[in-house]
Design an enzyme around this catalytic site. Structure first.
Site, PDB file in Angstrom:
ATOM      1  N   GLU A   7      -7.385   7.431  -7.407  1.00  0.00           N
ATOM      2  CA  GLU A   7      -6.233   7.705  -6.559  1.00  0.00           C
ATOM      3  C   GLU A   7      -6.713   8.283  -5.236  1.00  0.00           C
ATOM      4  O   GLU A   7      -7.450   9.280  -5.249  1.00  0.00           O
ATOM      5  CB  GLU A   7      -5.297   8.693  -7.270  1.00  0.00           C
ATOM      6  N   ARG A  62      -1.016  11.431 -14.940  1.00  0.00           N
ATOM      7  CA  ARG A  62      -2.273  11.275 -14.219  1.00  0.00           C
ATOM      8  C   ARG A  62      -2.839   9.901 -14.551  1.00  0.00           C
ATOM      9  O   ARG A  62      -2.708   9.413 -15.678  1.00  0.00           O
ATOM     10  CB  ARG A  62      -3.282  12.365 -14.605  1.00  0.00           C
ATOM     11  N   HIS A  98       2.290   8.757  -5.416  1.00  0.00           N
ATOM     12  CA  HIS A  98       2.307  10.110  -5.999  1.00  0.00           C
ATOM     13  C   HIS A  98       3.460  10.933  -5.411  1.00  0.00           C
ATOM     14  O   HIS A  98       3.282  12.074  -4.974  1.00  0.00           O
ATOM     15  CB  HIS A  98       0.960  10.805  -5.741  1.00  0.00           C
TER      16      HIS A  98
END
Length: 335
Positions: free
Chosen positions: A274, A246, A293
């Site tokens: 993000e 993360r 991602h």
């Protein structure tokens, strides 16, 4: 087959064909009675409420609304929740644990593509692929007999931050290579590290001694900015930071400073924030490799998560515990 228990899908309906393609759906329906035309994207419709009344197994996934005490009241026969994705933190309320439900997820299956992505990034980093790609594009030629110095994966040190499911899978995938692997994880002792085949070190030692650092710890208050300004300053010149966990685990602005100075390289599948804002320096820095991602399950990899849930259901119906059971005590240590 009339005595099969009843299951209900609770997820985004558009995910269902990828998570449970025909072969998997057939296998699932041999175990439970589940109507693929009834998919709970909300728990407050009359159709879903009626289905919950006889549901014994809730098969969840991306797009499932939170499972609150009210939902559980509508499903008095519920025995287990099987999550066809990774983290359950945002999905399950404390009532799920209080009522003694068996809970599992496909996090182990989702760990596979993340670890594969990480392995590729580690090996590419050792060969300095991204720098040589840019040089080749700029020069449009190279000298075949010229030996490049300062590159290669023989004897390199890889530092793994976090012996999570993904971190352990990465360690496993690295075993065939001539690499030294060190690990930082405060929950792993020396005996377990020896079993994993890694050298257990503190975080600062890992950062100082590793050619590649790969982040695999869960995101929680204890790991926020775990790799901060002071930690990044410890990394070797020319080292590569890989983050598939993360974005909150890394201090983005501090990292940008080191990247701008040309001191480090970064492979980032996750960022903070993000997605990145259009003006972020990370878009333009040549020593940064960004992906959107994608390390986790996508495309045909989603079926692996469905198969994992079916495997778990088979175990449970056969009287065995889940292989990937999640307990309330796990929540502080998992993603």
């Amino acid at each position: 087959m009339a005595d099969r228990p009843t299951a209900l899908f609770a997820l985004g309906a558009h995910h269902l064909p990828d998570l449970y393609p025909p072969r998997s759906m057939h296998r699932l329906q041999r175990l439970v009675r589940v109507d693929r035309s009834v998919v709970a994207e909300r728990f407050d419709t009359d159709e879903v409420r009626a289905a919950l009344a006889s549901t014994e197994f809730l098969i969840t996934g991306w797009g499932c609304p939170p499972i609150t005490a009210d939902v559980l009241d509508a499903a008095p026969g519920l025995r287990a929740i099987l999550h066809t994705a990774g983290s359950v933190k945002a999905l399950l309320s404390p009532a799920c644990w209080e009522r003694g439900l068996a809970i599992t997820s496909a996090a182990a299956a989702n760990a596979v593509p993340v670890a594969e992505y990480t392995l590729a990034a580690i090996l590419f980093a050792g060969k300095n692929v991204f720098r040589f790609r840019d040089q080749y594009h700029a020069a449009r030629h190279f000298t075949l007999a010229e030996v490049q110095t300062g590159v290669g994966n023989y004897g390199r040190t890889v530092g793994v931050i976090g012996a999570s499911r993904i971190g352990r899978r990465v360690i496993e995938l690295l075993r065939p290579f001539d690499l030294e692997v060190c690990l930082f994880d405060p929950y792993v002792d020396a005996a377990e590290a020896a079993e994993l085949g890694v050298r257990l070190v503190d975080l600062n030692t890992l950062l100082r001694t590793s050619d590649v650092v790969s982040v695999h710890a869960p995101a929680n208050p204890q790991t926020d900015r775990l790799v901060g300004a002071q930690q990044l300053a410890l990394m070797r010149d020319g080292a590569t930071l890989i983050n598939t966990a993360r974005g909150s685990l890394v201090d983005t602005e501090a990292l940008i400073g080191h990247l701008r100075a040309g001191r480090l390289y970064a492979v980032l599948d996750v960022t903070e924030p993000e997605p990145l804002p259009a003006g972020s320096a990370l878009w333009e820095l040549p020593n940064t490799f960004l992906t959107p991602h994608i390390a986790g399950s996508h495309g045909n990899e989603l079926a692996r998560m469905g198969d994992c849930v079916i495997d778990e259901l088979e175990r449970f119906l056969g009287g065995r515990p889940f292989a990937h059971a999640i307990t309330a005590s796990d929540l502080d240590r998992v993603a």
